[in-house]
Write an enzyme that holds these catalytic residues in place. Structure first.
Site, mmCIF file in Angstrom:
data_model
loop_
_atom_site.group_PDB
_atom_site.id
_atom_site.type_symbol
_atom_site.label_atom_id
_atom_site.label_comp_id
_atom_site.label_asym_id
_atom_site.label_seq_id
_atom_site.Cartn_x
_atom_site.Cartn_y
_atom_site.Cartn_z
ATOM 1 N N SER A 28 0.861 3.800 2.210
ATOM 2 C CA SER A 28 0.200 2.661 1.084
ATOM 3 C C SER A 28 1.369 2.021 0.355
ATOM 4 C CB SER A 28 -0.812 3.504 0.204
ATOM 5 O OG SER A 28 -1.805 4.096 1.105
ATOM 6 N N ILE A 84 -0.887 0.459 4.977
ATOM 7 C CA ILE A 84 0.282 0.019 6.043
ATOM 8 C C ILE A 84 -0.402 0.880 7.044
ATOM 9 C CG2 ILE A 84 2.414 -0.080 6.781
ATOM 10 C CD1 ILE A 84 3.294 -0.046 3.785
ATOM 11 N N LYS A 137 0.622 -4.277 7.376
ATOM 12 C CA LYS A 137 0.134 -4.227 5.830
ATOM 13 C C LYS A 137 -0.993 -5.186 5.681
ATOM 14 C CE LYS A 137 1.716 -3.944 1.301
ATOM 15 N NZ LYS A 137 3.005 -3.878 0.390
ATOM 16 N N ASP A 163 10.782 -2.161 -8.617
ATOM 17 C CA ASP A 163 10.177 -0.976 -8.364
ATOM 18 C C ASP A 163 10.967 -0.063 -7.687
ATOM 19 O OD1 ASP A 163 8.147 0.932 -8.346
ATOM 20 O OD2 ASP A 163 6.881 0.189 -6.748
#
Length: 494
Positions: free
Chosen positions: A17, A23, A38, A128
């Protein structure tokens, strides 16, 4: 019924994920190539896949950037098809029982610097940075670190003028709180410095196994974020990097002192860890902890199989079988690790919990002696099994090569290196394996590579028109089941 996207990509099992989607493993029905797919519902509150696909296309061509094969809408889903990659660094970290050696951390750091520098050079910040978003490749790219999940990335400067975005405050936290920079917690607009600070937290996490702000109790997400921020503000760089080489402290201090729009000195940061690698006499040979552990285990099990085949060992005997209990699995891993430390003592240098200072390279290199002493308790039969397994592999490899008109080169014998350096135990078998992988890649032979967290989900397709093969499924996964343990007798003496 084949469930497809883009007409030629068949959807398989769920493998992970991302920030805003799931995914799946996929297959190109024309070439047989394996890909990752995805999917994101078009009803998503904050659709990101279209934006992410455009970022991938803009960054395409960089080392460690997955190539996007197709993007479009299928039924009620946005779909993106990209390269299939191997396990994430978080998966491999768990495989290694949540501790990486200094050598592995340094080799990873040098590659991760390059990925972040490339992204910044293309006018984007990732926002991130975390172990889950760095994946190893497959086949001939198996030692290359790839960066994924650009759903939260942002352009920090104008493409043409390179004018930096303005300084802002009162921004909500974007990214993962565990690795977010202090300024991100304070609500300050993110810039290049924040990606690098997050990377520093990741590297310390790899060395120590955890960060000081993990495990904090909170009743709400906001309260949890506030407690993490408070802990980060109160932990000094010296305390955070205690027990680690001084270069980690210098790295974190540099990142925290960067101005909002200041361009980081990537060369200086990379040089910190390159110099540390030289001081510790490491070689950037791309032989990571998980490589050595898997190789060691494979050699021992290879010798076990040969002994059973010859009748010298009973597959059901206590010496050859093992219980599937959790305690026994931990004991098995520790034995494999000790075996690897015995054969490759200069590779496995770790952070020591009792260290309250920054150890010098000389102190770290002294762990080589400790590694040998720790492995001295292993039964002699285990060490002999590893030696025999490695020797059998070298003897069998020339026979496995494809016959040609030219004579095949014979494998080199192990030789003691001059100046008391370690013997060249492992490069040849691993390099030959990489060559075979490369040949398979060129012949377009599909390679079955899965992430450690992959489990086949249940797919319900009752709500779809079976005449429209290109419509993606309504993904409704059942609770994931843990992987089944191997039956007893699958590990020699372990």
């Amino acid at each position: 019924m084949d469930l497809r996207v883009g007409r030629k990509f068949r959807i398989g099992r769920k493998i992970g994920s991302g920030s805003f989607g799931d995914i799946y493993h996929g297959t190109n029905l024309i070439s047989g190539e394996e890909v990752a797919i995805k999917l994101e519902s078009i009803r998503s509150r904050h659709p990101q896949l279209d934006y992410e696909s455009r970022v991938y296309r803009y960054l395409s061509g960089g080392v460690g950037i997955p190539f996007i094969r197709w993007f479009g809408r299928e039924g009620e889903y946005n779909a993106m098809v990209i390269d299939l990659l191997g396990p994430s660094l978080e998966d491999l970290f768990n495989y290694c029982h949540r501790r990486f050696s200094f050598k592995t951390v340094i080799m990873l750091a040098l590659q991760m610097f390059c990925r972040i520098q490339y992204i910044h050079g293309r006018s984007f910040i990732h926002r991130d940075i975390k172990p889950d978003n760095f994946l190893m490749g497959v086949g001939r790219r198996g030692s290359t670190v790839h960066v994924i999940d650009f759903g939260l990335s942002k352009k920090y400067r104008d493409f043409n003028t390179h004018r930096h975005i303005p300084y802002r405050e009162n921004k909500s936290l974007t990214g993962t709180a565990r690795y977010a920079s202090v300024n991100t917690h304070l609500g300050i607009e993110q810039s290049r410095r924040d990606d690098l600070e997050s990377l520093g937290y990741v590297l310390i996490y790899f060395c120590k196994g955890s960060l000081p702000w993990q495990g904090l109790k909170a009743t709400t997400k906001k309260q949890k974020y506030d407690r993490i921020m408070e802990k980060k503000l109160n932990v000094s760089v010296e305390t955070l990097c205690s027990g680690l080489p001084l270069e980690f402290q210098e790295y974190m201090a540099y990142c925290k002192n960067l101005k909002f729009d200041e361009k980081p000195d990537y060369l200086f940061l990379a040089r910190l860890f390159k110099d540390l690698s030289i001081k510790l006499e490491y070689h950037n040979d791309h032989l990571f902890d998980w490589t050595m552990l898997r190789y060691t285990k494979a050699m021992v099990e290879k010798q076990r199989d040969l002994l059973i085949e010859k009748g010298d060992l009973n597959a059901n005997s206590n010496a050859a079988s093992a219980s599937n209990s959790t305690d026994n699995k931990s004991e098995t891993f520790n034995k494999i690790k000790l075996l690897a430390m015995k054969k490759f003592p200069t590779h496995f240098h770790y952070y020591k919990n009792e260290d309250k200072h920054n150890p010098s390279p000389e102190e770290i290199k002294q762990q080589t002696i400790l590694n040998n002493n720790a492995a001295s308790s292993l039964p002699e039969e285990l060490l002999n099994a590893l030696d025999k397994g490695m020797e059998n592999l070298r003897q069998q490899q020339p026979q496995q090569q494809v016959q040609s008109s030219q004579p095949q080169p014979q494998p080199q014998q192990l030789q003691q290196q001059p100046n008391g350096q370690r013997p060249n135990y492992y490069p040849e078998p691993l390099l030959q394996q990489q060559q075979r992988d490369s040949q398979e890649q060129q012949q377009q032979v599909p390679m079955a590579t899965t992430r450690a967290t992959q489990y086949p989900p249940q797919i319900n397709s009752n709500n779809f028109n079976t005449n429209q093969a290109s419509v993606p499924p309504q993904m409704r996964s059942n609770p994931q089941q843990p992987p089944q343990d191997k039956p007893a007798g699958q590990s020699i003496w372990l």
